[in-house]
Design a protein around this motif. Structure first.
Motif, PDB file in Angstrom:
ATOM      1  N   VAL A 113       0.873  -1.169   0.000  1.00 32.79           N
ATOM      2  CA  VAL A 113       0.000   0.000   0.000  1.00 32.79           C
ATOM      3  C   VAL A 113       0.909   1.216   0.000  1.00 32.79           C
ATOM      4  O   VAL A 113       1.610   1.493   0.977  1.00 32.79           O
ATOM      5  N   TRP A 114       0.935   1.942  -1.111  1.00 31.18           N
ATOM      6  CA  TRP A 114       1.813   3.090  -1.242  1.00 31.18           C
ATOM      7  C   TRP A 114       1.185   4.307  -0.582  1.00 31.18           C
ATOM      8  O   TRP A 114      -0.028   4.501  -0.655  1.00 31.18           O
ATOM      9  N   PRO A 115       1.998   5.158   0.066  1.00 30.35           N
ATOM     10  CA  PRO A 115       1.434   6.368   0.678  1.00 30.35           C
ATOM     11  C   PRO A 115       0.990   7.354  -0.403  1.00 30.35           C
ATOM     12  O   PRO A 115       1.527   7.366  -1.509  1.00 30.35           O
ATOM     13  N   ASP A 116      -0.001   8.181  -0.019  1.00 28.22           N
ATOM     14  CA  ASP A 116      -0.463   9.173  -0.991  1.00 28.22           C
ATOM     15  C   ASP A 116       0.524  10.337  -1.062  1.00 28.22           C
ATOM     16  O   ASP A 116       1.518  10.390  -0.342  1.00 28.22           O
ATOM     17  N   ARG A 117       0.256  11.281  -1.943  1.00 31.81           N
ATOM     18  CA  ARG A 117       1.165  12.392  -2.202  1.00 31.81           C
ATOM     19  C   ARG A 117       1.376  13.250  -0.951  1.00 31.81           C
ATOM     20  O   ARG A 117       2.495  13.669  -0.658  1.00 31.81           O
ATOM     21  N   GLN A 118       0.309  13.510  -0.208  1.00 35.99           N
ATOM     22  CA  GLN A 118       0.402  14.360   0.984  1.00 35.99           C
ATOM     23  C   GLN A 118       1.267  13.688   2.062  1.00 35.99           C
ATOM     24  O   GLN A 118       2.090  14.342   2.704  1.00 35.99           O
ATOM     25  N   GLU A 119       1.090  12.406   2.273  1.00 36.05           N
ATOM     26  CA  GLU A 119       1.873  11.680   3.277  1.00 36.05           C
ATOM     27  C   GLU A 119       3.347  11.629   2.879  1.00 36.05           C
ATOM     28  O   GLU A 119       4.239  11.778   3.723  1.00 36.05           O
ATOM     29  N   THR A 120       3.615  11.438   1.595  1.00 36.85           N
ATOM     30  CA  THR A 120       4.997  11.429   1.113  1.00 36.85           C
ATOM     31  C   THR A 120       5.654  12.785   1.330  1.00 36.85           C
ATOM     32  O   THR A 120       6.815  12.866   1.746  1.00 36.85           O
TER      33      THR A 120
END
Length: 67
Positions: free
Chosen positions: A25-32
């Motif tokens: 499960v890849w993190p979304d843009r905001q979390e990255t």
């Protein structure tokens, strides 16, 4: 003799890798972005701390050798 056993393990390994990649499960843009900012900030803080320790050690050695 060992070649046939190695050939049987190959497809099983790659299908296992493919199955594991589907579980990621890849993190979304905001979390990255948040994590990247945290890494940069912590790196700067650690760099400043190391620079301060280096400065104190350098001046301490200079003081001790000039006595």
């Amino acid at each position: 003799m060992g070649d046939s056993a190695e050939k049987k393990k190959g497809p099983g390994f790659f299908s296992g890798v493919k199955a594991e990649f589907k579980k990621i499960v890849w993190p979304d843009r905001q979390e990255t972005l948040k994590q990247s900012v945290a890494v940069v900030a912590i790196s700067i803080v650690v760099g400043v701390i190391i620079a301060l320790i280096d400065y104190v050690a350098k001046n301490g050695v200079h003081f001790l050798t000039s006595i």
